[in-house]
Design a protein around this motif. Sequence first.
Motif, PDB file in Angstrom:
ATOM      1  N   GLN A 116      33.773 -20.998 -26.490  1.00  0.00           N
ATOM      2  CA  GLN A 116      35.024 -20.257 -26.108  1.00  0.00           C
ATOM      3  C   GLN A 116      34.748 -18.875 -24.546  1.00  0.00           C
ATOM      4  OE1 GLN A 116      37.697 -22.293 -25.561  1.00  0.00           O
ATOM      5  NE2 GLN A 116      37.780 -20.497 -24.240  1.00  0.00           N
ATOM      6  N   GLU A 117      34.141 -18.995 -25.375  1.00  0.00           N
ATOM      7  CA  GLU A 117      33.337 -17.644 -25.321  1.00  0.00           C
ATOM      8  C   GLU A 117      33.242 -17.403 -23.628  1.00  0.00           C
ATOM      9  OE1 GLU A 117      31.435 -13.443 -25.467  1.00  0.00           O
ATOM     10  OE2 GLU A 117      30.914 -14.853 -26.801  1.00  0.00           O
ATOM     11  N   GLN A 118      32.147 -18.153 -23.510  1.00  0.00           N
ATOM     12  CA  GLN A 118      31.333 -19.051 -22.169  1.00  0.00           C
ATOM     13  C   GLN A 118      32.395 -19.520 -21.539  1.00  0.00           C
ATOM     14  OE1 GLN A 118      28.388 -21.710 -23.508  1.00  0.00           O
ATOM     15  NE2 GLN A 118      27.102 -20.020 -22.459  1.00  0.00           N
ATOM     16  N   ILE A 119      33.508 -20.514 -21.905  1.00  0.00           N
ATOM     17  CA  ILE A 119      34.325 -20.658 -20.266  1.00  0.00           C
ATOM     18  C   ILE A 119      35.319 -19.517 -20.609  1.00  0.00           C
ATOM     19  CG2 ILE A 119      36.275 -21.783 -20.618  1.00  0.00           C
ATOM     20  CD1 ILE A 119      34.958 -23.874 -22.577  1.00  0.00           C
ATOM     21  N   ASP A 120      35.982 -18.485 -20.838  1.00  0.00           N
ATOM     22  CA  ASP A 120      36.649 -16.832 -20.813  1.00  0.00           C
ATOM     23  C   ASP A 120      35.743 -16.351 -19.583  1.00  0.00           C
ATOM     24  OD1 ASP A 120      37.862 -17.825 -22.866  1.00  0.00           O
ATOM     25  OD2 ASP A 120      37.725 -16.693 -24.584  1.00  0.00           O
ATOM     26  N   ASP A 121      34.718 -16.531 -19.899  1.00  0.00           N
ATOM     27  CA  ASP A 121      33.625 -15.586 -18.658  1.00  0.00           C
ATOM     28  C   ASP A 121      32.902 -16.362 -17.926  1.00  0.00           C
ATOM     29  OD1 ASP A 121      32.595 -13.895 -20.985  1.00  0.00           O
ATOM     30  OD2 ASP A 121      30.876 -14.768 -21.010  1.00  0.00           O
ATOM     31  N   LEU A 122      33.405 -17.499 -17.295  1.00  0.00           N
ATOM     32  CA  LEU A 122      33.860 -17.977 -16.559  1.00  0.00           C
ATOM     33  C   LEU A 122      35.231 -18.165 -15.661  1.00  0.00           C
ATOM     34  CD1 LEU A 122      32.542 -20.454 -14.212  1.00  0.00           C
ATOM     35  CD2 LEU A 122      32.752 -22.391 -16.178  1.00  0.00           C
ATOM     36  N   LEU A 123      36.154 -18.216 -16.418  1.00  0.00           N
ATOM     37  CA  LEU A 123      37.157 -18.000 -16.053  1.00  0.00           C
ATOM     38  C   LEU A 123      37.849 -16.806 -15.631  1.00  0.00           C
ATOM     39  CD1 LEU A 123      39.865 -19.533 -18.980  1.00  0.00           C
ATOM     40  CD2 LEU A 123      38.946 -20.585 -16.173  1.00  0.00           C
ATOM     41  N   ALA A 124      37.090 -15.437 -15.872  1.00  0.00           N
ATOM     42  CA  ALA A 124      37.122 -13.959 -15.704  1.00  0.00           C
ATOM     43  C   ALA A 124      36.446 -14.515 -14.110  1.00  0.00           C
ATOM     44  CB  ALA A 124      36.492 -13.538 -16.709  1.00  0.00           C
ATOM     45  N   TYR A 125      34.957 -15.058 -13.846  1.00  0.00           N
ATOM     46  CA  TYR A 125      34.807 -15.420 -12.838  1.00  0.00           C
ATOM     47  C   TYR A 125      35.530 -15.567 -11.841  1.00  0.00           C
ATOM     48  CZ  TYR A 125      31.486 -16.146  -9.536  1.00  0.00           C
ATOM     49  OH  TYR A 125      30.465 -17.064  -7.991  1.00  0.00           O
ATOM     50  N   LEU A 126      36.226 -16.858 -11.723  1.00  0.00           N
ATOM     51  CA  LEU A 126      36.484 -17.950 -11.407  1.00  0.00           C
ATOM     52  C   LEU A 126      38.249 -17.222 -10.693  1.00  0.00           C
ATOM     53  CD1 LEU A 126      37.210 -21.114 -12.936  1.00  0.00           C
ATOM     54  CD2 LEU A 126      35.550 -20.479 -10.608  1.00  0.00           C
ATOM     55  N   HIS A 127      38.781 -16.109 -11.355  1.00  0.00           N
ATOM     56  CA  HIS A 127      39.570 -15.520 -10.379  1.00  0.00           C
ATOM     57  C   HIS A 127      39.120 -13.940  -9.883  1.00  0.00           C
ATOM     58  CE1 HIS A 127      43.576 -15.597 -13.044  1.00  0.00           C
ATOM     59  NE2 HIS A 127      42.262 -16.383 -14.014  1.00  0.00           N
ATOM     60  N   THR A 128      37.846 -14.101  -9.733  1.00  0.00           N
ATOM     61  CA  THR A 128      37.249 -13.152  -8.243  1.00  0.00           C
ATOM     62  C   THR A 128      37.149 -14.159  -7.064  1.00  0.00           C
ATOM     63  OG1 THR A 128      35.154 -14.022  -8.979  1.00  0.00           O
ATOM     64  CG2 THR A 128      36.192 -11.157 -10.242  1.00  0.00           C
ATOM     65  N   LEU A 129      37.339 -15.093  -7.409  1.00  0.00           N
ATOM     66  CA  LEU A 129      36.710 -16.122  -5.935  1.00  0.00           C
ATOM     67  C   LEU A 129      37.806 -16.123  -5.084  1.00  0.00           C
ATOM     68  CD1 LEU A 129      35.458 -19.471  -7.362  1.00  0.00           C
ATOM     69  CD2 LEU A 129      34.704 -17.074  -6.770  1.00  0.00           C
TER      70      LEU A 129
END
Length: 129
Positions: A116-129
């Motif tokens: 879940q932490e990796q998914i949260d990190d991925l979501l944080a990155y997706l917000h930068t796109l």
Amino acid sequence: MSFLLGLRDLKFRLAAVVALLCSLLSLSACEVERRKSDAELALNPRQASGRHIYDQYCDRCHAAYSPRNRKGPSLKGMFKRQYLSASGLPANDARVDDIIRIGRNRMQGFGNVLTQEQIDDLLAYLHTL
């Protein structure tokens, strides 16, 4: 005199070929852009971690910075829209989290691969796109 005309014609043709090559090279240069570093993108540590996860699991099917689709839709500007382009679902963390974990249509789920932490990190990155 005809020799000079032939030479002038050759110069004209050579200039046309050079101009064509230059335009082709500039077109291909537009499609290939140097990958920016995490610092150049001003990513915080969580977003940088998400970018690494994206590179490993998402990039092969989803373009990050291009509006072009690959196997899956481009993710550029995904959270800037009200709805996800492919599914029509709301473009929010909860829906995208579900899609990442469970999968949808032709996309496999990554709930057994990512924490879940990796998914949260991925979501944080997706917000930068």
